[in-house]
Design an enzyme around this catalytic site. Structure first.
Site, PDB file in Angstrom:
ATOM      1  N   GLU A  53      -3.553   3.194  -7.153  1.00 34.67           N
ATOM      2  CA  GLU A  53      -4.039   4.321  -6.541  1.00 34.67           C
ATOM      3  C   GLU A  53      -3.068   5.445  -6.263  1.00 34.67           C
ATOM      4  OE1 GLU A  53      -6.661   2.674  -2.764  1.00 34.67           O
ATOM      5  OE2 GLU A  53      -4.487   2.755  -2.387  1.00 34.67           O
ATOM      6  N   HIS A  91       0.943  -1.241  -0.264  1.00 32.57           N
ATOM      7  CA  HIS A  91      -0.107   0.043  -0.003  1.00 32.57           C
ATOM      8  C   HIS A  91       0.907   1.239   0.100  1.00 32.57           C
ATOM      9  CE1 HIS A  91      -2.944   2.866   1.429  1.00 32.57           C
ATOM     10  NE2 HIS A  91      -3.683   2.199   0.660  1.00 32.57           N
TER      11      HIS A  91
HETATM   12  O1  G3P Z   1      -6.557   1.698   0.547  1.00 32.59           O
HETATM   13  C1  G3P Z   1      -7.330   2.609   0.160  1.00 32.59           C
HETATM   14  C2  G3P Z   1      -6.847   3.988   0.212  1.00 32.59           C
HETATM   15  O2  G3P Z   1      -5.560   4.304   0.182  1.00 32.59           O
HETATM   16  C3  G3P Z   1      -7.674   5.099  -0.323  1.00 32.59           C
HETATM   17  O3  G3P Z   1      -7.916   5.829   0.394  1.00 32.59           O
HETATM   18  O4  G3P Z   1      -9.604   7.455   1.539  1.00 32.59           O
HETATM   19  O5  G3P Z   1      -8.886   7.796  -0.651  1.00 32.59           O
HETATM   20  O6  G3P Z   1     -10.459   6.204  -0.312  1.00 32.59           O
HETATM   21  P1  G3P Z   1      -9.300   6.872   0.187  1.00 32.59           P
END
Ligand code: G3P
Length: 220
Positions: free
Chosen positions: A139, A92
């Site tokens: 992400e 992550h």
């Molecule tokens: O692991 C999920 C994350 O990093 C995304 O976080 O708060 O943007 O949904 P968020």
């Protein structure tokens, strides 16, 4: 796979640890939808969440490729499995590891245990896909925790990562995350070619987590 995946990462949010983690997991288990909901919880909360919500799929947020023995403080995959984990996140953006760590973990974990390797961009996603995890989740770090979904802020990274991973392996599914908060974000993610989403604050910081979860799965 049974329908789009909606993975809620509990991180170390106060609203999603200890007794609150159990409560949120029970809430998730009660959401009716064609999506498959997954809770990614703290190692401390793993067993109590599994006990509180036995029908919910529960993942770890991180594991280390270690066996039984002298490994102080590391997160041992066999113990996680014994305590009810059926998958894990790895790499992550908030807990980076090197590719070797991911490769060794994949080698160590049994078939059927889901491994979701997180990537910051398309290049990293391709490198991780080559190792053969179950999922790669893209992400962009700068969008994590924000209010604009990756599907709106950077749809190209979502669709191009889906294509890039597919070109490396047809067996690796792709998720996207960062800023995902609504059913529209989820349906847009699916339209862009991924199999589901990874999110946190849309649920953990919501004043009404049940409504937030219902909304997330409303267009599936
Ligand atoms: O692991 C999920 C994350 O990093 C995304 O976080 O708060 O943007 O949904 P968020």
């Amino acid at each position: 796979m049974s329908g789009p995946l909606v993975v809620v990462n509990f991180k170390t949010y106060q609203t999603a640890h200890g007794a609150s983690a159990e409560e949120l997991a029970v809430t998730m288990a009660g959401i009716e939808s064609g999506a498959k909901l997954v809770a990614a919880v703290s190692a401390f909360d793993l067993e109590s969440v599994v006990t509180a919500a036995p029908d919910l799929e529960v993942w770890c947020q991180h594991l280390d490729p270690v066996g039984f023995g002298s490994n102080t403080g590391w997160l041992h995959p066999s113990t996680a499995i014994e305590r009810g984990a059926s998958g894990t996140l790895i790499n992550h953006a908030e807990h980076k590891v090197d590719l070797e760590h991911v490769a060794m973990l994949i080698e160590q974990l049994p078939d059927g245990f889901s491994i979701c390797a997180c990537a910051e961009d398309m290049e990293e996603a391709g490198a991780l896909a080559a190792l053969g995890p179950t999922f790669v989740a893209v992400e962009p770090p700068e969008l994590i925790g924000g209010n604009i979904s990756v599907t709106e802020a950077d749809p190209i990274v979502v669709s191009e990562t889906a294509d890039a991973v597919k070109s490396v392996s047809e067996n690796v599914s792709v998720l996207c995350g960062a800023g995902v908060k609504t059913g529209k974000d989820v349906s847009e993610a699916i339209r862009l070619g991924v199999s589901g989403v990874l999110l946190a604050s849309g649920v953990t910081k919501s004043e009404n987590p049940i409504e937030a979860l219902r909304d997330l799965v409303s267009e599936i």
